[in-house]
Structure formats: C-alpha cells, structure tokens
Scaffold this motif. Structure first.
Motif, short mmCIF file in Angstrom:
data_model
loop_
_atom_site.label_atom_id
_atom_site.label_comp_id
_atom_site.label_asym_id
_atom_site.label_seq_id
_atom_site.Cartn_x
_atom_site.Cartn_y
_atom_site.Cartn_z
N UNK A 1 -34.10 28.99 -4.25
CA UNK A 1 -34.08 27.85 -3.35
C UNK A 1 -32.69 27.73 -2.73
N UNK A 2 -32.65 27.22 -1.51
CA UNK A 2 -31.39 27.02 -0.79
C UNK A 2 -31.26 25.57 -0.38
N UNK A 3 -30.08 25.02 -0.63
CA UNK A 3 -29.80 23.63 -0.33
C UNK A 3 -28.69 23.57 0.72
N UNK A 4 -28.88 22.74 1.73
CA UNK A 4 -27.88 22.52 2.76
C UNK A 4 -27.13 21.22 2.45
N UNK A 5 -25.81 21.31 2.41
CA UNK A 5 -24.95 20.15 2.21
C UNK A 5 -24.31 19.82 3.54
N UNK A 6 -24.52 18.60 4.02
CA UNK A 6 -23.96 18.16 5.29
C UNK A 6 -22.89 17.10 5.04
N UNK A 7 -21.70 17.36 5.53
CA UNK A 7 -20.57 16.43 5.42
C UNK A 7 -20.27 15.90 6.81
N UNK A 8 -20.24 14.60 6.97
CA UNK A 8 -20.05 14.00 8.28
C UNK A 8 -18.62 13.68 8.64
N UNK A 9 -18.53 12.74 9.54
CA UNK A 9 -17.29 12.37 10.20
C UNK A 9 -16.21 11.90 9.21
N UNK A 10 -15.02 12.41 9.39
CA UNK A 10 -13.81 12.09 8.61
C UNK A 10 -13.83 12.62 7.18
N UNK A 11 -14.89 13.28 6.77
CA UNK A 11 -14.96 13.73 5.38
C UNK A 11 -14.07 14.94 5.13
N UNK A 13 -11.17 14.77 5.58
CA UNK A 13 -9.93 14.11 5.18
C UNK A 13 -9.95 13.65 3.72
N UNK A 14 -11.01 13.98 2.97
CA UNK A 14 -11.01 13.68 1.54
C UNK A 14 -9.74 14.27 0.93
N UNK A 15 -9.17 13.54 -0.01
CA UNK A 15 -7.92 13.96 -0.63
C UNK A 15 -6.71 13.31 0.02
N UNK A 16 -6.87 12.91 1.28
CA UNK A 16 -5.81 12.23 2.01
C UNK A 16 -6.22 10.80 2.35
N UNK A 23 -11.11 8.86 -4.16
CA UNK A 23 -10.49 9.76 -5.12
C UNK A 23 -9.52 10.71 -4.44
N UNK A 24 -9.11 11.73 -5.18
CA UNK A 24 -8.11 12.67 -4.66
C UNK A 24 -8.69 14.06 -4.40
N UNK A 30 -14.69 19.59 -3.46
CA UNK A 30 -16.08 19.15 -3.57
C UNK A 30 -17.03 20.32 -3.35
N UNK A 31 -16.77 21.11 -2.31
CA UNK A 31 -17.63 22.27 -2.05
C UNK A 31 -17.59 23.27 -3.20
N UNK A 32 -16.42 23.44 -3.83
CA UNK A 32 -16.31 24.36 -4.97
C UNK A 32 -17.12 23.85 -6.16
#
Length: 143
Positions: A1-11, A13-16, A23-24, A30-32
C-alpha cells in the motif's frame, strides 16, 4: 500500500515556527519519522509540501492516476477556509485523514473550524509529530 502525505502552507517552517505550538521538529524530521513508521507498517510513502494552494489542488488531482491507497493531510491554515482543497479531496475514492500538530481547538476561534473535516475519514490534532504518525497508522488501517 502507498500513502500520500500532504503538507500545506507554512509547514516547511516547522522547527522555526512557534515552538510552543509546533515543537522543534523540522519538516525533514517529520518526513523521516513517517518514512521509518511506513517501513515498519509495510507501506510506501510519498510526501509533498507546497505554499501554493493551486499546487496542492493539482497534487490531489493526480491521486486517482497513481497507486495511492490513502492520504494524510495537514493543510495548515488552508484547513479553515480552502473550499478548493476540500472539493479536490472530495473527488478522491481513497480515505483521507486530517492531522494537525497543535490542538487547534485550544487556539484562536478561527482554527476551531475545518472545511476539510466533512470530506475526511477523521482528524487527529494536538500531539505534535505524533499527530502525523497516528494519522499514518489510521490511513494504513483504512487502506
């Protein structure tokens, strides 16, 4: 099975961005973590991030042509007003799981409403990176 992960606007910038809410962990972190869990669950993973609403809609439109069994989406601020993204998700015949790093219900009033929720199988919010991991588990369980 294959899952698509969609990250939207400003994401990207996570960590900053506002560590009290997000969080940091960076988007790369997150992708790792998602890739590690996907391997554990025997799933393939495709990730995509954009700050452009039309690009997000176009990416969603490609899902029916691909070998994707479920979608996990954190649309960021688009969650609260993008009927275009909601309409694109509604076209899909695969389950969609909405996730948020922060507890959107404990924040500003505008964040309490999701225009995506009616076209999603469920929503997970408030658990930081674990929101994504729980979302991936849920998506795999429904795929």
């Amino acid at each position: 099975m294959n899952i698509l992960i969609l990250h939207g606007v400003n994401l990207n910038m996570f960590g900053k961005r506002d560590p009290a809410h997000y969080g940091t962990a960076t988007l790369t972190d997150i992708d790792a973590a998602l890739a590690d869990l996907a391997r554990e669950l025997g799933a393939g993973l495709v990730t995509f991030q954009t700050n452009h609403e039309g690009e997000m809609v176009e990416r969603i439109h490609r899902v029916p042509e691909e070998d994707i069994q479920a979608v996990v989406i954190n649309a960021g601020a688009w969650t609260h007003y993008s009927y275009a993204i909601a309409d694109a998700l509604a076209i899909l015949a695969v389950p969609v799981v909405e996730v948020h790093m922060s507890n959107v219900h404990a924040r500003e009033a505008f964040r309490h409403n999701s225009v995506l929720a009616p076209v999603c199988a469920g929503s997970i919010a408030g658990f930081g990176v674990n929101s994504y991991l729980l979302g991936l588990r849920a998506a795999c369980g429904m795929a």
